[in-house]
Design a protein around this motif. Structure first.
Motif, PDB file in Angstrom:
ATOM      1  N   GLU A 150      -3.207   1.624 -12.267  1.00 35.27           N
ATOM      2  CA  GLU A 150      -4.086   2.892 -11.663  1.00 35.27           C
ATOM      3  C   GLU A 150      -4.877   2.166 -10.921  1.00 35.27           C
ATOM      4  O   GLU A 150      -5.264   2.609  -9.640  1.00 35.27           O
ATOM      5  CB  GLU A 150      -4.587   3.723 -12.690  1.00 35.27           C
ATOM      6  N   LEU A 151      -5.958   1.126 -10.950  1.00 32.70           N
ATOM      7  CA  LEU A 151      -6.754   0.688 -10.429  1.00 32.70           C
ATOM      8  C   LEU A 151      -6.402   0.000  -8.938  1.00 32.70           C
ATOM      9  O   LEU A 151      -6.818   0.116  -8.052  1.00 32.70           O
ATOM     10  CB  LEU A 151      -7.671  -0.365 -10.926  1.00 32.70           C
ATOM     11  N   ILE A 152      -5.408  -1.116  -9.391  1.00 35.99           N
ATOM     12  CA  ILE A 152      -4.547  -1.429  -8.175  1.00 35.99           C
ATOM     13  C   ILE A 152      -4.044  -0.407  -7.081  1.00 35.99           C
ATOM     14  O   ILE A 152      -4.363  -0.687  -6.058  1.00 35.99           O
ATOM     15  CB  ILE A 152      -3.570  -2.396  -8.883  1.00 35.99           C
ATOM     16  N   LYS A 153      -3.376   0.631  -7.654  1.00 35.84           N
ATOM     17  CA  LYS A 153      -3.004   1.680  -6.768  1.00 35.84           C
ATOM     18  C   LYS A 153      -3.939   2.368  -5.860  1.00 35.84           C
ATOM     19  O   LYS A 153      -3.911   2.532  -4.938  1.00 35.84           O
ATOM     20  CB  LYS A 153      -2.259   2.770  -7.564  1.00 35.84           C
ATOM     21  N   SER A 154      -5.203   2.655  -6.734  1.00 34.79           N
ATOM     22  CA  SER A 154      -6.298   2.928  -6.106  1.00 34.79           C
ATOM     23  C   SER A 154      -6.807   2.183  -4.976  1.00 34.79           C
ATOM     24  O   SER A 154      -7.254   2.805  -3.818  1.00 34.79           O
ATOM     25  CB  SER A 154      -7.348   3.492  -7.149  1.00 34.79           C
ATOM     26  N   ILE A 155      -7.075   0.863  -5.183  1.00 32.19           N
ATOM     27  CA  ILE A 155      -7.281  -0.177  -4.074  1.00 32.19           C
ATOM     28  C   ILE A 155      -6.393  -0.198  -3.063  1.00 32.19           C
ATOM     29  O   ILE A 155      -6.702  -0.162  -1.793  1.00 32.19           O
ATOM     30  CB  ILE A 155      -7.657  -1.409  -4.874  1.00 32.19           C
TER      31      ILE A 155
END
Length: 531
Positions: free
Chosen positions: A140-145
């Motif tokens: 989720e964090l990677i997608k947000s970045i």
């Protein structure tokens, strides 16, 4: 007439609109920082980028002790970790190194120091690895970045996580650099002959004797062993898991688009460099601002004798008590006033002329004409500020690159160095009086200051230009040598040399065989005629 004015005004209006759009349009910068003094100078770049309209996002751990979660200059993404490289870890490591330095000076003591440094560096990077792993393990964090569409990733490669993340996200990579995970940055990107380029920790200048060159080569071997055995495997494991089995951390590290080097050749010894290395030494330096009223009163009370300031940087807030007693006793015998940044216990030998403070505006003090001398540990930031303001230095190096930084000033006549292993009141007092009363120290530092300031562009402005250059062009591959993709035997032409040697050997062997064959034939014919 109105139509003519309108036709004349339209191009100007159009140009102004374009100019306004370019001025207001900001890029998006993702920052993977390093703690301590490294963060202090990274934050200067962040604030400068923010002032130019760029949006900054800083990755920080939830146990960060320098990178604040809330700031007017940047947003943050906080990564939970179980442990981090905190102030306590740094203090313990430094204390251990100081204890070894103050012991005997035998080969065994040196090897003990080397092993201890290897151990502490490995522990540090194993701890630091958790943050990049936790980022990459959070989809989720990677997608947000990724959805944020950052233009570049800015990092200090002293820690390896930023390099790995930039390649995972396929972002142009910009370094705010002097140190890599091991060694000085130039050694990874530019030809670095150890015949005249001293290794960090060697204590040598660029004019080495034969024995010093031998020792320098040995230091180079130690650096390679440390990298291969203790540091590179930590990040290589991450690369292979998240970037693919063929990825090589060292090659990824070398492939950065831009290296903003925290040094310049007023300070550094001359050496080969590369097109994508931009020198911004002293970028944190600026004209002095007025001092707080209490400090200004104390400084002015020094009269004609002036003031000495002492600071041992971000990490060292206190020293062993016996050393501080000796330092305080030496200060007490001077007519100068002293401002000493120190948070440890108050020495019993402290004189009335010495003011101990938890914090001081170092740059503003160095720029005050009353300051006669700077007692410093030799960190890059403090050394650059001393050069900028032309203040001579008495150096008390403790660890890492500090002796080498101070040596560069000493070679140029702007500093003297006192070893913590032999420091006592008399030795320290002698060093202070030498620099205070010998005019050449101040003259040489002021000459270095003039050289440093004589630039067509301020170092920080130069850094900002090149960061924005990478944003505009989505990288700077045309400035980057592809040599980092070559195996070591190709880079050093070992394969070519072996090939040419093989040809020469074949030619010589064929020539020798031919001569031998002709001699045999001639001898055979001569013998046949005699028979």
């Amino acid at each position: 007439m109105t139509d003519s004015v309108l036709m004349f005004s339209l191009p100007i209006l159009s140009s102004l609109l374009c100019l306004t759009w370019h001025t207001c349009h900001g890029g998006k910068v993702l920052v993977y920082p390093v703690e301590g003094s490294h963060w202090v100078n990274m934050n200067i770049i962040i604030k400068a980028l923010h002032s130019k309209g760029h949006n900054i996002t800083v990755l920080r751990s939830d146990k960060s002790w320098y990178v604040k979660e809330n700031s007017s200059s940047y947003d943050t993404i906080t990564i939970p970790v179980s442990a981090t490289l905190d102030e306590e870890f740094i203090v313990k490591a430094i204390t251990s190194v100081i204890d070894i330095q103050r012991g005997d000076s035998t080969v065994f003591a040196f090897m003990t120091l080397v092993v201890e440094m290897f151990k502490k560096m490995n522990e540090a990077h194993v701890t630091l690895k958790e943050m990049i792993v936790n980022i990459l393990e959070n989809p989720e964090l990677i997608k947000s970045i990724q959805d944020s569409h950052y233009d570049i990733l800015l990092t200090d490669p002293c820690w390896g996580g930023g390099t790995v993340l930039a390649h995972y996200l396929h972002l142009p990579l910009v370094y705010n650099v002097r140190w890599l995970t091991v060694g000085e940055g130039h050694f990874a990107i530019a030809p670095s002959p150890v015949s005249y380029i001293p290794l960090t920790g060697s204590g040598f200048s660029d004019k080495m004797t034969f024995i010093e060159r031998v020792k320098n080569m040995l230091y180079f071997g130690i650096m390679i062993i440390q990298d291969r055995l203790t540091l590179r495997p930590v990040y290589q494991e991450v690369c292979e898991k998240y970037l693919g089995p063929q990825s090589d951390f060292y090659m990824l590290m070398q492939s950065a688009d831009l290296w903003l080097m925290r040094g310049d050749f007023v300070f550094e010894f001359p050496r080969p460099t590369m097109p994508n290395v931009v020198y911004m030494g002293g970028f944190q330096c600026k004209p002095a601002k007025p001092l707080p009223e209490d400090l200004e009163d104390f400084v002015q009370s020094s009269g004609e004798h002036g003031v000495i300031i002492m600071s041992l940087g971000t990490f060292i807030s206190e020293l062993p008590s016996d050393i501080t007693e000796q330092i305080a006793a030496a200060f007490a015998e001077l007519p100068q006033k002293v401002i000493w940044r120190y948070t440890g216990g108050r020495p019993s030998t402290l004189g009335n002329n010495t003011l101990m403070v938890d914090w001081m505006p170092q740059n503003d003090l160095l720029g005050n004409p009353k300051i006669k001398l700077f007692v410093a540990h030799g960190g890059t930031n403090g050394v650059q500020e001393a050069i900028y303001h032309g203040v001579p230095v008495v150096g008390v190096p403790l660890f890492f690159d500090q002796y080498d930084n101070l040596l560069r000033l000493k070679v140029r006549g702007g500093a003297t160095i006192v070893s913590v292993a032999t420091l006592d009141k008399d030795i320290f007092l002698q060093a202070l009086q030498e620099v205070l009363h010998e005019p050449s120290y101040r003259e040489n530092m002021q000459r270095l200051s003039r050289l440093h300031r004589d630039q067509p562009m301020q170092p920080l402005d130069r850094a900002l230009f090149w960061i924005e250059f990478v944003m505009r062009h989505k990288g700077a591959a045309h400035l980057r040598s592809e040599s980092y993709k070559m195996p070591w035997y190709s880079y050093h032409s070992v394969d070519v040399i072996l090939f040419l040697l093989a040809i020469m050997t074949t030619f010589v062997a064929a020539f020798v065989f031919g001569v031998k064959f002709l001699c045999t034939r001639i001898c055979y014919k001569h013998k046949s005629k005699q028979d």
